[in-house]
Design an enzyme around this catalytic site. Structure first.
Site, PDB file in Angstrom:
ATOM      1  N   GLU A 142      65.222 -21.324 -29.245  1.00  0.00           N
ATOM      2  CA  GLU A 142      64.859 -21.327 -30.664  1.00  0.00           C
ATOM      3  C   GLU A 142      64.958 -22.715 -31.290  1.00  0.00           C
ATOM      4  OE1 GLU A 142      67.012 -18.226 -32.698  1.00  0.00           O
ATOM      5  OE2 GLU A 142      65.653 -16.714 -31.925  1.00  0.00           O
ATOM      6  N   GLU A 315      63.465 -11.748 -27.344  1.00  0.00           N
ATOM      7  CA  GLU A 315      64.671 -11.092 -27.857  1.00  0.00           C
ATOM      8  C   GLU A 315      64.215 -10.043 -28.863  1.00  0.00           C
ATOM      9  OE1 GLU A 315      67.390 -13.922 -29.561  1.00  0.00           O
ATOM     10  OE2 GLU A 315      67.212 -15.299 -27.870  1.00  0.00           O
TER      11      GLU A 315
END
Ligand code: GAL
Length: 657
Positions: A142, A315
């Protein structure tokens, strides 16, 4: 449809690994992502690599038939590295350096840190690159999370100077383009330019825009340094990065250019996202346990185009999380629904975060597929159900290609930066404007592709541009050659690339296809609501309105009660001169879709549909039971026509009645 999970073998005793792997496979999981935060275990001291535990974890998982996604651990540099090179810690806008003790504590512009990352990733890739069980590699984790993209460090300043020099060549050209005569901001050399922080009042907006362009390029080049190593050592693996939802700090289209990724992966936390974006309170309350019906779909549709058709959910929320203002338990059925929703939008893989809730450290309040005592959690049980259904239903396990939509929405990262830098009104939020249009199209039952303005738009029948700050000749060319219907929203064409007002007035080059001019703009406090009627719909402007003049033979299709034009059109191109109340956006889009020959159908509250291959899926995010809009004699391959909250169904045949 394949299911995956995120797993952290380093957080559990080795005695649990074999059983974990066996239970994953039994649950129907095919992919496991590991290692993205384990640098301190792989290299506990500088240059001292310890791979044997990772070898064993990989072997154990692979022996259970699982495919691996290996993450490079560069999102969390270990303490020894930070101690040896404290200057790799990033500097905040207020000039303070971040401390060690969580994650993402690195300066993306630090040449020392970049060198360390390439050194480490080379060692890791050399060891595991040819392992056939590793089907994909994820770079970092991320990028930009926790607002860590901008660093106001000497390292960033040095690279910013080089970036500016490349872009402007001479400092006089920069002074001219930036308008630095204003407030005596002229520079005599590139080295004299500072970063746009710690100024008593607003920094020059183009200084801020260029800094954001620079930082965006920094993120892409940081990632590419790892990709170059991975391509060499792991030529057969898919390379990816896990992006975030509603995240705009860097230009994802540019990031993905030149095959810098094979798949766009993203992390989907629908309930937490609904809670954290600026939606009206009433919607946050209504969708507190199901998430807003469009919040994940929006990013599925965006990342599908960023991945040039290939996207994964790396995710997926599987229960309550720990990081939003409030973290409720999802309504029954949602964990299963979100998987089908992702697949319907074209995902190849949905991977859950995380295998087991971790009882210690920062994320102990974050659920997983298992409770800390290793019992399947409520979310884990829903994943089990979905896995069984997929395995038992041939048309689900072998889904067709994602459907190419007839409708496109153009989303533009630079526009987000420009309008963030110059909101002009407290509540103007470009991404939420785009979301409002997206929601309206989805309520009308349409599939939508979210694309770059530089994409080939020629196959679409309806192109919606909720706003785009800079309209260039290429976009005008696309409009001129296209037979689609076009809808442009407010602030379109309002800036040049140097962040100035176009000399012909906004909407700049759009005037070539839609003769009109924006004379004045206003932002609207919540008590200012200029009224208008469009067709038989009444509504008002909110956040932003323009006073515009129709030129030549441009038509005024709707006007405000005070007689200013609200919707203008010329041929197939429309301009909406305000942020309209939601029902009016939908009315404008419905009319444009009709003229484009696209059939629409207003869906029940909270109901959404999406087509993939020969299947149509329907999802109920709403509070009431609803009927799926399937033909009377539809063959259901999943669920049934009646949908309670959190229910999903799918039927053959893309047609709705
Ligand atoms: C993501 C992150 C994961 C984990 C998760 C919790 O942003 O990539 O490592 O922190 O959030 O929801």
């Amino acid at each position: 449809m394949q299911l995956g999970v995120c797993y952290y073998p380093e957080q559990w005793p080795r005695s649990m690994w074999v059983d974990d792997a066996k239970r994953m496979a039994e649950l129907g999981i095919t992919h496991v992502r590991i290692a993205e935060f384990a640098w301190s275990r792989m290299e506990p001291r500088a240059g001292e690599f310890v791979w044997e535990w990772l070898d064993e974890a990989i072997e154990t998982l692979a022996a259970a038939g699982l495919k691996l996604v290996l993450g490079t651990p560069t999102a969390s540099p270990p303490k020894w590295l930070v101690d040896a090179h404290p200057e790799v810690l990033p500097v905040r806008a207020d000039g303070v350096r971040w401390n060690f003790g969580s994650r993402r504590h690195y300066d993306i512009s630090s040449e020392i840190y970049r060198r360390e990352c390439v050194r480490f990733v080379t060692a890791m890739a050399a060891r595991y690159g040819s392992n056939p069980s590793i089907v994909a590699w994820q770079t970092d984790n991320e990028l930009g999370c926790h607002d860590t993209v901008p660093s106001y460090s000497p390292a960033a300043l040095k690279r910013f100077h080089a970036w500016l020099q490349l872009r402007y060549e001479s400092v006089n050209a920069l002074n001219e383009a930036w308008g630095n005569v204003f407030w005596s901001m002229e520079y005599s050399s590139f080295d004299a330019i500072g970063l746009p922080n710690l100024t008593p009042t607003d920094a020059n907006p183009i200084h801020l825009v260029d800094f954001r362009r620079f930082m965006s390029d920094e993120v892409a080049s940081f990632h590419r340094e790892q990709i170059e190593v991975l391509r060499r050592h792991a030529p057969n693996a898919d390379l990816l990065h896990n992006f975030m939802g509603f995240f705009t700090t860097f230009d994802h289209y540019r990031f993905a250019e030149d095959n810098a990724i094979d798949v766009a992966a993203w992390d989907s936390y629908p309930i937490a996202r609904t809670e954290s974006i600026p939606l009206p309170e009433e919607q946050k309350a209504r969708y507190a346990r199901t998430a807003h019906p469009d919040v994940s779909a929006f990013d599925h549709d965006r990342y599908r185009s960023i991945g040039r058709g290939r996207f994964w959910v790396m995710e997926q929320q599987a229960g309550p999380v720990n990081w939003a203002s409030w973290n409720p338990v999802p309504a029954k059925g949602m964990v299963r629904l979100w998987a089908y929703e992702a697949f319907a939008h074209g995902a190849e893989l949905v991977s859950y975060f995380r295998w087991r809730q971790c009882p210690f450290a920062q994320e102990q309040m974050h659920s997983g597929l298992n409770l800390p005592n290793n019992e399947l959690s409520p979310g884990g049980l829903e994943v089990q159900q979905a896995a069984r259904e997929i395995a038992a239903t041939a048309s689900l396990s072998g889904l067709g290609e994602p459907t190419r939509a007839a409708t496109a929405i153009v989303f533009d990262y630079e526009t987000q930066w420009m309008f963030e830098i110059q909101r002009h009104g407290k509540t103007f939020d470009y991404q939420m404007l785009v979301f409002d249009y997206y929601e309206a199209l989805r309520e009308l039952g349409l599939d939508v592709d979210i694309v770059s303005s530089k994409a080939d738009l020629s196959s679409y029948r309806l192109v919606v541009v909720p706003s785009i700050a800079v309209i260039d000749e290429t976009l005008v060319g696309q409009i001129e050659r296209s037979s689609a219907q076009w809808v442009f929203g407010p602030r379109s064409g309002s800036k040049t690339t140097a962040f100035a007002i176009p000399s012909s007035l906004p909407p700049g080059a759009l005037q070539n296809v839609l003769p009109m001019q924006v004379l004045e703009v206003e932002t609207l406090r919540p008590t200012l609501t200029p009224q208008l009627t469009f067709g038989d719909q009444q509504g008002h402007a909110t956040h932003w309105r323009e006073h515009v003049r129709a030129n030549g033979d441009t038509r005024v299709d709707a006007q405000f009660d005070d007689a200013w034009p609200a919707v203008l059109s010329h041929g197939t191109v429309r301009y909406v001169a305000a942020w309209l109340s939601h029902g009016l956006h939908r009315a404008v889009l419905e009319q444009a879709a009709k003229e484009a020959g696209i059939e629409t159908q207003l869906l029940a509250d909270g109901l959404r549909v999406r087509r993939r291959g020969d299947l149509t899926f329907a999802f109920n995010f709403g509070v009431l039971q609803v009927q799926a809009p399937a033909p009377v004699n539809a063959t259901f391959v999943l669920g049934q026509r009646q949908l309670a909250t959190g229910d999903v169904c799918a039927w053959k045949g893309a047609q709705t009645d």
